[in-house]
Write an enzyme that holds these catalytic residues in place. Structure first.
Site, short mmCIF file in Angstrom:
data_model
loop_
_atom_site.label_atom_id
_atom_site.label_comp_id
_atom_site.label_asym_id
_atom_site.label_seq_id
_atom_site.Cartn_x
_atom_site.Cartn_y
_atom_site.Cartn_z
N SER A 709 -12.38 41.63 -1.91
CA SER A 709 -13.05 40.08 -2.22
C SER A 709 -12.71 38.47 -1.02
O SER A 709 -13.34 37.73 -1.30
CB SER A 709 -12.49 39.21 -3.30
N LYS A 752 -9.67 32.93 -10.23
CA LYS A 752 -9.62 32.14 -9.17
C LYS A 752 -9.99 30.36 -9.26
O LYS A 752 -9.78 30.13 -7.80
CB LYS A 752 -10.57 33.09 -8.67
#
Ligand SMILES: Nc1ncnc2c1ncn2[C@@H]1O[C@H](COP(=O)(O)OP(=O)(O)OP(=O)(O)O)[C@@H](O)[C@H]1O
Ligand SMILES: [Mg+2]
Length: 803
Positions: A709, A752
């Site tokens: 990611s 996140k």
């Protein structure tokens, strides 16, 4: 009258040998032919045979006179059995008609006035008629010789009798061994018959019958019948005897051993104590109401314990085992409180927000209420540390009114920790499941299996498979602990698992669970949690009163932002605790008169040097640095990607403890940027990449990082480097890239975004396909964040670079 043979003669020292013939045979020879009439000595309960040497005890006056007389004459008399043993002085009518003539070989006087004689039999005779009856009986006699014909039948009969008799001798203790030799050596069938008949203990009638039979073959046949019968009786007898004996032996042995044990215990002063101990255990076992197989095992061990002295090593082992059996809640249950409103209240009382999680828990309880025997899925709380997983489990137990036990399987590598060691091991113990059952004290507690993601496995067996057995409703009703060596039904236990990450949970286990994610808290939520739960708890725990101390909002913010950096609230609670402790000291020392209000400044004074710095701005001042967002076991975090170039030959190095997947995405990023360099930086020399070495670094090298990611952030960092334009300092990004620059969706969006908030990020670049995940985050948890969705890395680069 003479009595039966038997009294030992030689061994009576007081006996005076009055008359003795050196050689009886001489006397016998001397007597032939037989006289016409002869004194008759009646025998009681015995029969003698020709050739036999018969000891007789003589007590009656008329018989003593008889012996006296014959000793003075030719020593001859005739011995005849009486038909009626009860008659003291039998007359001719009571006596049999056939007897044996004999010669008195010895006579001994016994001090009591009676005499013993030894008579050597010679001839069988028919007695009668009687010629005198005083002072003793005298009768005429006629010899009765044997009729014998040497036929094969006679021979066969002889052998048969010999064989059967020697068998009998072996089994009968009263017959001397020498008799066997004698019988084997006699080859005259007639003499053999007499010898054996004389030795047998059979009825007088039978003996007399044998004496009277003059036909030797007939006599042996009858004898062999008698022998066969006797043998059978003997064998049956000894069979019965040995059965009885072995019964007796067993009982006797145990009895004797028990007596001895008792004596030893008494000697050691422990008998009563031990019995009391056994009795107490037995009573407790009864109360524990064990299932059948467990009860059997308990009884077996109990009776072993009874027999062992307390000093034996085994004693303690068995005792401990029994203690375990007694203490387990075989038959103890708590009543479930399935009142949903009550559960809601308990959950709200202990936890702020977590609406989705609470709803799921209430649904779970509702199903249980409607269908009590439903197993339902096992709940698994997954999330970073300190977000309330364990404390939620406690609340569930409290709401249900069940016991709660935490079983940590983190770091467990040995199956035996879960299932126990067999009792053959020294220091063996039940496994953690059985221990927790004992501690819970009921068979339907809530078990929280903590740190399921950190369970290991090695050569000592796979704890995951043991765990599987524990958690699987299809098998856990017969869970077997090695130590107990018994099954315990775990089906009534409610299991809740917790983990920080899902990846390392064995798939077979994960399959059986329903995962509930807890991502972490925003600043605002943390402040709420602190105010409502953590501060009051810490005030109480440090012996303060709410009237003595108060935390201002800015103080909580300062503590959260400057002293903690976490998804959960564990460190926050610790820092609040530190503040409370310091204030408690002031109060105790009398320095604090009135209520202490903790301002941000005061909090900083008390907590000392700031521990967490917002590094965002400083970090991203130069081109080549981009802020990524990572998802870690401790929640989300920001990640700085640094790229630099130096003159060289087109080499690429990647550092920072990156996993393979992350390295690959770095290479993909380089390839993409290199391929599109003129779009990013119009004037870039065509051979720029060939003449430079690139270095991509992700600092905080000690923290292992992996996953795809960071692709977008790497591409942006490289683009920033070649474009010589820095990345915006209020921006973070996450997303995987392909070689063609497509941006692919990623996981952990909520974590996140929380990490971005903590780092004071204002804008987040996300893959377009993650838009739905953002929609799921409650509005207040993403307050102050702006999201930008991109499909292609070019869009990300355009949005990220300054200018
Ligand atoms: N939503 C909440 N409301 C109130 N208190 C909370 C909340 N979340 C966490 N806490 C408190 O935070 C502390 C830590 O929580 P807990 O021990 O349950 O964390 P955890 O998720 O089990 O962490 P770990 O993964 O480290 O075991 C507890 O004192 C708990 O009460
Ligand atoms: Mg926990």
């Amino acid at each position: 009258m003479a009595e039966q043979p038997g009294a030992p003669m030689v061994e009576l020292p007081e006996i005076e040998v009055v008359e003795a013939m050196e050689d009886a045979e001489d006397a016998i020879r001397a007597q032939e032919p037989l006289p016409d009439a002869i004194p008759i000595l009646p025998l009681r309960e015995t029969v003698t045979y020709p050739d036999a040497l018969t000891p007789l005890a003589v007590g009656q006056e008329r018989s003593i006179k008889l012996v006296d007389d014959v000793l003075g004459a030719n020593r001859m008399l005739a011995m005849v059995a009486s038909r009626d043993p009860s008659e003291e002085e039998p007359g001719p009518d009571q006596l049999y008609d056939v007897g044996v003539v004999g010669v008195v070989a010895r006579m001994m006087k016994v001090p009591d006035g009676t005499i013993r004689i030894l008579v050597q039999g010679t001839n069988r005779v028919r007695i009668g008629p009687y010629v005198a009856d005083t002072p003793y009986l005298v009768a005429r006699i006629e010899e009765l010789p044997d009729r014998i014909e040497a036929t094969p039948e006679l021979e066969a009969l002889t052998h048969n009798v010999q064989r059967t008799f020697s068998e009998i001798i072996e089994q009968i203790p009263y017959l001397p061994e020498e008799l066997q030799m004698a019988v084997a050596n006699v080859d005259d069938p007639a003499a053999l018959g007499h010898l054996i008949a004389g030795a047998l203990r059979i009825s007088t009638e039978e003996k007399q019958g044998l004496l009277e039979e003059v036909d030797v073959a007939k006599r042996l046949r009858r004898l062999s019948e008698i022998l066969a019968r006797e043998l059978e009786v003997i064998q049956l007898g000894s069979q019965i005897q040995s059965q009885v004996q072995s019964e007796i032996d067993k009982g006797q042995r145990e009895f004797v051993l028990r007596q001895q044990m008792k004596a030893i215990q008494e000697e050691l002063g422990e008998g009563d104590e031990q019995q009391a101990e056994v009795n107490e255990l037995r009573e407790r076992l009864e109360q524990a109401n064990l299932p059948e197989d467990a009860n059997k095992a308990a009884e077996r061990e109990l009776s072993r314990l009874e027999k062992l002295p307390p000093a034996a090593a085994e004693h303690g082992v068995i005792r401990t085992y029994l203690e375990w059996l007694v203490e387990l809640p075989w038959d103890v249950r708590t009543e479930d409180n399935l009142d949903i409103a009550n559960a809601r209240e308990v959950l709200d009382r202990d936890h702020y927000d977590l609406e989705k999680v609470k709803d799921r828990i209430l649904e779970y309880l509702a199903v249980r209420k409607l269908k009590p025997d439903s197993h339902g899925p096992i709940l698994c709380f997954v999330g970073p540390p300190g977000v309330g997983k364990t404390s939620l489990g406690k609340s569930i137990a409290a709401a249900l009114g069940r016991g709660f036990e935490r079983i940590s399987v983190g770091g467990v590598r040995d199956e035996a920790e879960i299932r126990g060691h067999r009792r053959t091991y020294i220091g063996a113990m039940p496994g953690t499941i059985v221990r927790a059952l004992r501690d819970a004290g009921s068979r339907n507690p809530v078990f929280m299996i903590d740190e399921l993601d950190k369970m290991g496995s090695d050569f000592r067996g796979d704890p995951a498979s043991a765990m599987l057995e524990v958690l699987d409703p299809a098998q856990n009703d017969t869970f077997r602990d090695h130590y107990l060596d018994l099954t315990f039904d775990l089906s009534e236990v409610m299991f809740i698992a917790t983990a920080n990450i899902l990846d390392t949970i064995p798939p077979a286990l994960l399959d059986r669970m329903e995962v509930i994610q807890l991502a972490g808290y925003t600043l605002d939520e943390k402040r709420h949690i602190a105010r409502r739960y953590l501060v009051p708890r810490q005030i109480a725990e440090n012996g303060l009163k709410p009237s003595k101390i108060e935390f201002a909002n800015p103080a909580l913010t300062a503590i959260i932002e400057e002293y903690t950096r976490e998804a959960g609230v564990r460190n926050l609670e610790r820092e609040i605790g530190t503040v409370c402790r310091k204030v408690a000291r002031e109060v105790a020392e009398g320095r604090a008169r009135k209520k202490v209000t903790i301002s941000a400044k005061r909090a900083r004074e008390l907590l000392g040097k700031q521990r967490v710095y917002p590094e965002q701005r400083r970090r991203t001042e130069d081109p080549g640095v981009a802020t990524g967002l990572a998802w870690t076991p401790t929640g989300g975090d920001v990640l700085f990607i640094e790229a630099t170039a130096m003159p060289g030959s087109g080499k690429l190095s990647i550092t920072g403890q990156l996993g393979d997947v992350m390295k690959e995405s770095a290479q993909a990023a380089v390839s993409y940027v290199r391929g599109h360099s003129d779009e990013i930086q119009a004037g870039l020399a065509a051979d720029w990449f060939a003449k430079h070495d690139l270095h991509v670094h992700v600092p905080a090298g000690a923290v292992p990082k992996d996953g795809p990611s960071a692709g977008v952030a790497m591409a942006v960092a490289l683009a920033s480097l070649i474009a010589e334009r820095p990345v915006r300092n209020d921006l973070a990004m996450t997303g995987e890239i392909t070689l063609t620059g497509q941006v692919l969706p990623i996981g952990g969006v909520k974590e996140k975004s929380l990490a971005a908030q903590r780092a004071k990020i204002k804008r987040v670049i996300l893959p377009a396909r993650n838009e739905a995940d953002v929609a799921e985050i409650p509005e207040h948890e993403r307050a102050g964040l702006e999201f930008e969705y991109v499909e292609h890395v070019d869009d990300a680069i355009a949005a990220a670079l300054v200018g």
